[in-house]
Design an enzyme around this catalytic site. Structure first.
Site, PDB file in Angstrom:
ATOM      1  N   SER A   1       5.779  11.763  -4.694  1.00  0.00           N
ATOM      2  CA  SER A   1       4.305  11.957  -4.586  1.00  0.00           C
ATOM      3  C   SER A   1       3.434  13.014  -3.531  1.00  0.00           C
ATOM      4  CB  SER A   1       3.350  10.523  -4.739  1.00  0.00           C
ATOM      5  OG  SER A   1       1.673  10.576  -4.879  1.00  0.00           O
TER       6      SER A   1
ATOM      7  N   GLN B   1       1.840  -6.139  -3.432  1.00  0.00           N
ATOM      8  CA  GLN B   1       2.625  -6.324  -2.019  1.00  0.00           C
ATOM      9  C   GLN B   1       3.751  -4.878  -1.704  1.00  0.00           C
ATOM     10  OE1 GLN B   1       1.019  -9.374  -2.865  1.00  0.00           O
ATOM     11  NE2 GLN B   1      -0.850  -8.818  -2.602  1.00  0.00           N
TER      12      GLN B   1
ATOM     13  N   LYS C   1       2.948  10.233  -0.391  1.00  0.00           N
ATOM     14  CA  LYS C   1       2.152  10.542   0.387  1.00  0.00           C
ATOM     15  C   LYS C   1       2.776  11.272   2.280  1.00  0.00           C
ATOM     16  CE  LYS C   1      -1.395   8.005   1.615  1.00  0.00           C
ATOM     17  NZ  LYS C   1      -2.494   6.874   1.707  1.00  0.00           N
TER      18      LYS C   1
ATOM     19  N   GLY D   1      -4.357  -3.888  -3.629  1.00  0.00           N
ATOM     20  CA  GLY D   1      -5.723  -3.240  -4.146  1.00  0.00           C
ATOM     21  C   GLY D   1      -4.526  -2.612  -4.547  1.00  0.00           C
ATOM     22  N   HIS D   2      -5.222  -1.732  -5.824  1.00  0.00           N
ATOM     23  CA  HIS D   2      -4.275   0.044  -6.324  1.00  0.00           C
ATOM     24  C   HIS D   2      -5.030   0.650  -6.519  1.00  0.00           C
ATOM     25  CE1 HIS D   2      -0.524  -3.801  -7.418  1.00  0.00           C
ATOM     26  NE2 HIS D   2      -0.796  -3.617  -5.619  1.00  0.00           N
TER      27      HIS D   2
ATOM     28  N   THR E   1      -8.478  -3.317  -0.312  1.00  0.00           N
ATOM     29  CA  THR E   1      -9.183  -5.129  -0.157  1.00  0.00           C
ATOM     30  C   THR E   1      -9.881  -5.096   0.203  1.00  0.00           C
ATOM     31  OG1 THR E   1      -7.469  -5.397  -1.992  1.00  0.00           O
ATOM     32  CG2 THR E   1      -8.492  -7.034  -1.236  1.00  0.00           C
ATOM     33  N   THR E   2      -9.811  -5.147   1.504  1.00  0.00           N
ATOM     34  CA  THR E   2     -10.058  -5.788   2.811  1.00  0.00           C
ATOM     35  C   THR E   2     -11.016  -4.511   4.064  1.00  0.00           C
ATOM     36  OG1 THR E   2      -8.443  -5.531   4.357  1.00  0.00           O
ATOM     37  CG2 THR E   2      -9.462  -7.869   2.791  1.00  0.00           C
TER      38      THR E   2
ATOM     39  N   ASP F   1       0.973  -1.112   0.026  1.00  0.00           N
ATOM     40  CA  ASP F   1      -0.354  -0.548   0.226  1.00  0.00           C
ATOM     41  C   ASP F   1       0.762   1.262  -0.104  1.00  0.00           C
ATOM     42  OD1 ASP F   1      -2.097  -1.332   0.021  1.00  0.00           O
ATOM     43  OD2 ASP F   1      -2.490  -1.519   2.608  1.00  0.00           O
TER      44      ASP F   1
ATOM     45  N   GLY G   1      -0.102  14.053  -4.281  1.00  0.00           N
ATOM     46  CA  GLY G   1      -1.436  14.065  -3.872  1.00  0.00           C
ATOM     47  C   GLY G   1      -1.670  12.399  -4.195  1.00  0.00           C
TER      48      GLY G   1
ATOM     49  N   THR H   1       2.427 -12.731   2.559  1.00  0.00           N
ATOM     50  CA  THR H   1       2.388 -13.060   2.242  1.00  0.00           C
ATOM     51  C   THR H   1       2.170 -14.359   1.430  1.00  0.00           C
ATOM     52  OG1 THR H   1       0.478 -12.495  -0.100  1.00  0.00           O
ATOM     53  CG2 THR H   1       2.574 -12.136  -0.658  1.00  0.00           C
TER      54      THR H   1
ATOM     55  N   LYS I   1       1.598   2.518  -4.905  1.00  0.00           N
ATOM     56  CA  LYS I   1       2.112   1.510  -6.597  1.00  0.00           C
ATOM     57  C   LYS I   1       1.069   1.821  -7.402  1.00  0.00           C
ATOM     58  CE  LYS I   1       2.427  -3.276  -4.242  1.00  0.00           C
ATOM     59  NZ  LYS I   1       1.648  -1.507  -2.643  1.00  0.00           N
ATOM     60  N   GLY I   2       0.197   1.692  -7.651  1.00  0.00           N
ATOM     61  CA  GLY I   2      -1.278   1.723  -8.186  1.00  0.00           C
ATOM     62  C   GLY I   2      -0.959   2.940  -8.669  1.00  0.00           C
ATOM     63  N   LYS I   3      -1.053   3.910  -7.896  1.00  0.00           N
ATOM     64  CA  LYS I   3      -0.538   5.940  -8.778  1.00  0.00           C
ATOM     65  C   LYS I   3       0.592   5.702  -9.286  1.00  0.00           C
ATOM     66  CE  LYS I   3       0.602   9.786  -8.017  1.00  0.00           C
ATOM     67  NZ  LYS I   3       0.862  10.962  -7.196  1.00  0.00           N
TER      68      LYS I   3
HETATM   69  P1  GDP Z   1      -0.606   0.243  -3.147  1.00  0.00           P
HETATM   70  O1  GDP Z   1      -0.902  -0.814  -2.946  1.00  0.00           O
HETATM   71  O2  GDP Z   1       0.590   0.132  -2.853  1.00  0.00           O
HETATM   72  O3  GDP Z   1      -0.927   0.656  -4.866  1.00  0.00           O
HETATM   73  O4  GDP Z   1      -1.295   1.220  -2.478  1.00  0.00           O
HETATM   74  P2  GDP Z   1      -2.905   1.217  -2.257  1.00  0.00           P
HETATM   75  O5  GDP Z   1      -3.542   2.004  -3.579  1.00  0.00           O
HETATM   76  O6  GDP Z   1      -3.674   0.093  -1.586  1.00  0.00           O
HETATM   77  O7  GDP Z   1      -3.180   2.758  -1.062  1.00  0.00           O
HETATM   78  C1  GDP Z   1      -2.380   3.980  -1.662  1.00  0.00           C
HETATM   79  C2  GDP Z   1      -3.502   4.936  -1.070  1.00  0.00           C
HETATM   80  O8  GDP Z   1      -2.717   6.476  -1.244  1.00  0.00           O
HETATM   81  C3  GDP Z   1      -4.812   5.500  -2.687  1.00  0.00           C
HETATM   82  O9  GDP Z   1      -5.472   5.541  -1.392  1.00  0.00           O
HETATM   83  C4  GDP Z   1      -3.493   6.183  -3.228  1.00  0.00           C
HETATM   84  O10 GDP Z   1      -4.725   7.174  -3.838  1.00  0.00           O
HETATM   85  C5  GDP Z   1      -3.188   6.970  -1.638  1.00  0.00           C
HETATM   86  N1  GDP Z   1      -2.005   7.466  -2.623  1.00  0.00           N
HETATM   87  C6  GDP Z   1      -0.518   7.524  -3.366  1.00  0.00           C
HETATM   88  N2  GDP Z   1      -0.170   8.404  -3.576  1.00  0.00           N
HETATM   89  C7  GDP Z   1      -0.550   9.088  -2.573  1.00  0.00           C
HETATM   90  C8  GDP Z   1      -0.080  10.583  -2.547  1.00  0.00           C
HETATM   91  O11 GDP Z   1       1.098  11.138  -2.605  1.00  0.00           O
HETATM   92  N3  GDP Z   1      -0.398  11.629  -0.919  1.00  0.00           N
HETATM   93  C9  GDP Z   1      -1.749  10.590  -0.908  1.00  0.00           C
HETATM   94  N4  GDP Z   1      -2.192  12.037  -0.154  1.00  0.00           N
HETATM   95  N5  GDP Z   1      -2.260   9.597  -0.651  1.00  0.00           N
HETATM   96  C10 GDP Z   1      -1.847   9.558  -2.486  1.00  0.00           C
HETATM   97  P1  IMO Z   2      -1.083  -4.249  -2.294  1.00  0.00           P
HETATM   98  O1  IMO Z   2      -0.644  -5.289  -3.400  1.00  0.00           O
HETATM   99  C1  IMO Z   2      -0.866  -4.618   2.129  1.00  0.00           C
HETATM  100  C2  IMO Z   2      -0.980  -8.778   3.953  1.00  0.00           C
HETATM  101  C3  IMO Z   2      -2.487  -9.019   4.192  1.00  0.00           C
HETATM  102  C4  IMO Z   2      -1.829  -9.938   5.666  1.00  0.00           C
HETATM  103  C5  IMO Z   2      -0.235 -10.923   4.791  1.00  0.00           C
HETATM  104  C6  IMO Z   2      -1.020 -12.025   4.055  1.00  0.00           C
HETATM  105  O2  IMO Z   2      -2.221  -3.571  -2.138  1.00  0.00           O
HETATM  106  O3  IMO Z   2       0.007  -3.884  -1.444  1.00  0.00           O
HETATM  107  P2  IMO Z   2      -2.640 -12.513   2.381  1.00  0.00           P
HETATM  108  O4  IMO Z   2      -4.267 -12.163   1.493  1.00  0.00           O
HETATM  109  O5  IMO Z   2      -2.161 -11.902   1.392  1.00  0.00           O
HETATM  110  O6  IMO Z   2      -1.838 -14.327   2.561  1.00  0.00           O
HETATM  111  O7  IMO Z   2      -2.595 -12.217   3.275  1.00  0.00           O
HETATM  112  O8  IMO Z   2      -0.338  -9.477   3.865  1.00  0.00           O
HETATM  113  N1  IMO Z   2      -1.560  -8.132   2.482  1.00  0.00           N
HETATM  114  C7  IMO Z   2      -0.985  -7.203   1.862  1.00  0.00           C
HETATM  115  N2  IMO Z   2      -1.144  -5.480   3.376  1.00  0.00           N
HETATM  116  N3  IMO Z   2      -1.232  -4.944   0.632  1.00  0.00           N
HETATM  117  C8  IMO Z   2      -0.978  -5.765  -0.215  1.00  0.00           C
HETATM  118  O9  IMO Z   2      -1.318  -5.530  -1.204  1.00  0.00           O
HETATM  119  C9  IMO Z   2      -1.775  -6.878   0.972  1.00  0.00           C
HETATM  120  N4  IMO Z   2      -1.382  -8.240  -0.403  1.00  0.00           N
HETATM  121  C10 IMO Z   2      -1.684  -8.602   1.042  1.00  0.00           C
HETATM  122  O10 IMO Z   2      -2.913  -8.180   5.245  1.00  0.00           O
HETATM  123  O11 IMO Z   2      -1.208  -9.363   6.601  1.00  0.00           O
HETATM  124 MG    MG Z   3      -3.132  -1.719  -1.975  1.00  0.00          MG
END
Ligand code: GDP
Ligand code: IMO
Ligand code: MG
Length: 443
Positions: free
Chosen positions: A413, A224, A331, A40-41, A300-301, A13, A415, A239, A16-18
């Site tokens: 980044s 992850q 962030k 969840g990206h 995701t959850t 989290d 925002g 994971t 990466k998605g951004k």
């Molecule tokens: P990922 O799993 O690595 O793709 O990250 P997630 O999408 O799960 O979580 C990142 C969260 O931070 C998302 O809600 C993004 O929209 C948000 N985000 C990404 N870059 C920034 C940033 O630079 N600033 C802020 N405030 N939010 C960000």
């Molecule tokens: P992204 O790609 C954050 C965590 C779970 C748990 C552990 C094992 O969005 O960064 P699993 O279901 O994979 O067997 O769970 O890994 N986990 C993540 N935490 N971001 C993720 O993906 C994750 N995918 C799994 O919360 O602690």
């Molecule tokens: Mg994520």
């Protein structure tokens, strides 16, 4: 053309998605190499939020081919839920845009059931998984019991594999007092998926080789984060896949020399979902404030993410294990206005300084982090798009982080939107065609 690998350097989290969506215009192909719909990206485009789970985060750019490698575990229902969501938003998610490896293992109905039982059995030692069936699907892969996407091409083979796996699971399901598995019903469900998934299935290794020989460039997308990697993460609180850079070679069938650069995505603070050691965790109101400001709830959850200060010991370790060339720092806007910002510079264990990130979770559980306090920065950071508009105290923070983790920051980044990004051109030269990225981000 240069291929770039993008991965998280913390516990997932990181944003990466951004960053993948942002950089995609400079690449022809975006390829995921591991994980499944536990990821969840999040991508924001002009105020609209899109969360991708299985499909690579480059899918919003129409000219890009998206590839799902053999290193993933794929739930057909999750995959088609996601393609339908994208299509409903006007994004082409058909087989012309997305290729799925025949070697990807399928998540079967018994996987989430077994996972829930396993988590219950662990009680207060539970991993806190996403309960999507990810771990048990990788277990079956290692046990050579898995059903692969390519098996859908021959329904006789599929039937036999399902029968064998159901027979193998029977004693476990009986012991767990779970309802017996119905092989016939499972076969008929997956035979249905066979027809739908068929057009997406490809030999991904061959496909990537062909594209690279044509001079096309590939962005490898990790899910992850390094600290959740099965081998190099905080085992057993990890994971079940190889989220580190090496996973891209095995998870897509490309040679390691196809990876020309590694960009680590790093949050300006730390978060973690689920159980496991987290030395810099803030278990107080400040932690909750950061969580609220950063909208730190699982993509995701929906679970709240644990929050804490930046941990340079952990990120330096992640940079080493992955050969990270440059960092994209995300962030920092969330920390704006908080006053002094502590950064963890080292750990002490039983009174002695530790030289590096410990492999054993019980050691990590007991380390005492050492902090250096740095001056904070104002809210004007939010949305900054030029290096000159970054507050001085924040630039100083970046320089300290670079020294501590021994890696340069190339992107900041500020925002959620594409345009809310600062590029340090001199750091990115040789890794991405910045002109293409800038032009697309401005649009
Ligand atoms: P990922 O799993 O690595 O793709 O990250 P997630 O999408 O799960 O979580 C990142 C969260 O931070 C998302 O809600 C993004 O929209 C948000 N985000 C990404 N870059 C920034 C940033 O630079 N600033 C802020 N405030 N939010 C960000
Ligand atoms: P992204 O790609 C954050 C965590 C779970 C748990 C552990 C094992 O969005 O960064 P699993 O279901 O994979 O067997 O769970 O890994 N986990 C993540 N935490 N971001 C993720 O993906 C994750 N995918 C799994 O919360 O602690
Ligand atoms: Mg994520």
């Amino acid at each position: 053309m240069a291929n770039l690998l993008v991965l998280g350097t913390q516990w997932g989290d990181e944003g990466k998605g951004k960053i993948v969506d942002l950089l995609t215009p400079a690449f022809d192909v975006v390829a995921r190499y591991q994980g499944g719909h536990n990821a969840g990206h999040t991508v924001w485009v002009h105020g609209k939020k899109i969360v991708l789970h299985l499909i690579p985060s480059g899918v919003l750019h129409p000219g890009t081919l998206c590839v799902i490698g053999n290193g993933l575990v794929l739930s057909p229902s999750a995959f088609f839920r996601e393609t339908a969501d994208l299509e409903a938003q006007g994004v082409d998610a058909g087989p012309g845009r997305i290729a799925v490896s025949r070697g990807a293992h399928l998540i079967m109905p018994w996987h989430p059931l077994a996972e829930r039982a396993s988590e219950d059995r662990r009680g207060d030692k539970k991993i806190g998984t996403t309960c999507r069936g990810i771990g048990p699907a990788y277990e079956d892969k290692a046990a050579r019991l898995g059903v692969r996407a390519g098996d859908l091409a021959d329904l006789r083979v599929l039937r036999e594999k399902i029968d064998d796996a159901v027979a193998a699971k029977e004693p476990l399901f009986q012991a767990l007092r779970l309802p017996a598995l119905d092989a016939e019903a499972i076969f008929s469900e997956y035979a249905g998926w066979a027809e739908k998934l068929g057009p997406y299935l490809r030999d991904v290794s061959e496909l990537l080789d062909e594209r690279m020989k044509l001079g096309q460039s590939v962005l490898f997308e990790g899910a992850q984060g390094a600290l959740l990697d099965l081998d190099h993460g905080t085992y057993p609180y990890v994971t079940s896949s190889s989220s580190t850079a090496g996973g891209a070679a095995t998870g897509l069938g490309v040679g390691p020399r196809a990876i020309h650069g590694v960009l680590g995505i790093t949050k300006a603070y730390t978060t973690r979902v689920g159980s496991g050691p987290f030395p810099t965790e803030l278990r107080d109101d400040l932690g909750r404030t950061i969580a609220t400001r950063g909208d730190e709830f699982g993509a995701t959850t929906g679970r709240p993410r644990r929050c804490g200060w930046f941990d340079a010991v952990a990120v330096r370790y992640a940079c080493r294990v992955n050969g990270v060339d440059r960092i994209a720092l995300t962030k920092p806007d969330v920390l704006a206005g908080l006053g002094e910002i502590p950064v963890c510079t080292g750990y002490r264990y039983k009174g002695a300084a530790l030289k590096s990130f410990p492999a054993e979770p019980w050691v990590l559980e007991d380390v005492v982090p050492e902090y250096r306090k740095l001056p904070g920065w104002p809210a004007s950071l939010h949305g900054a798009a030029e290096p000159g508009s970054l507050p001085k105290t924040f630039v100083d923070y970046v320089r300290v982080l670079e020294d501590l983790v021994e890696t340069k920051v190339a992107i900041v980044s500020t925002g959620v939107e594409r345009g809310q990004t600062v590029f340090f051109d001199e750091e990115l030269r040789g890794f991405v065609d910045l002109a293409k990225v800038r032009a697309a981000a401005a649009g």
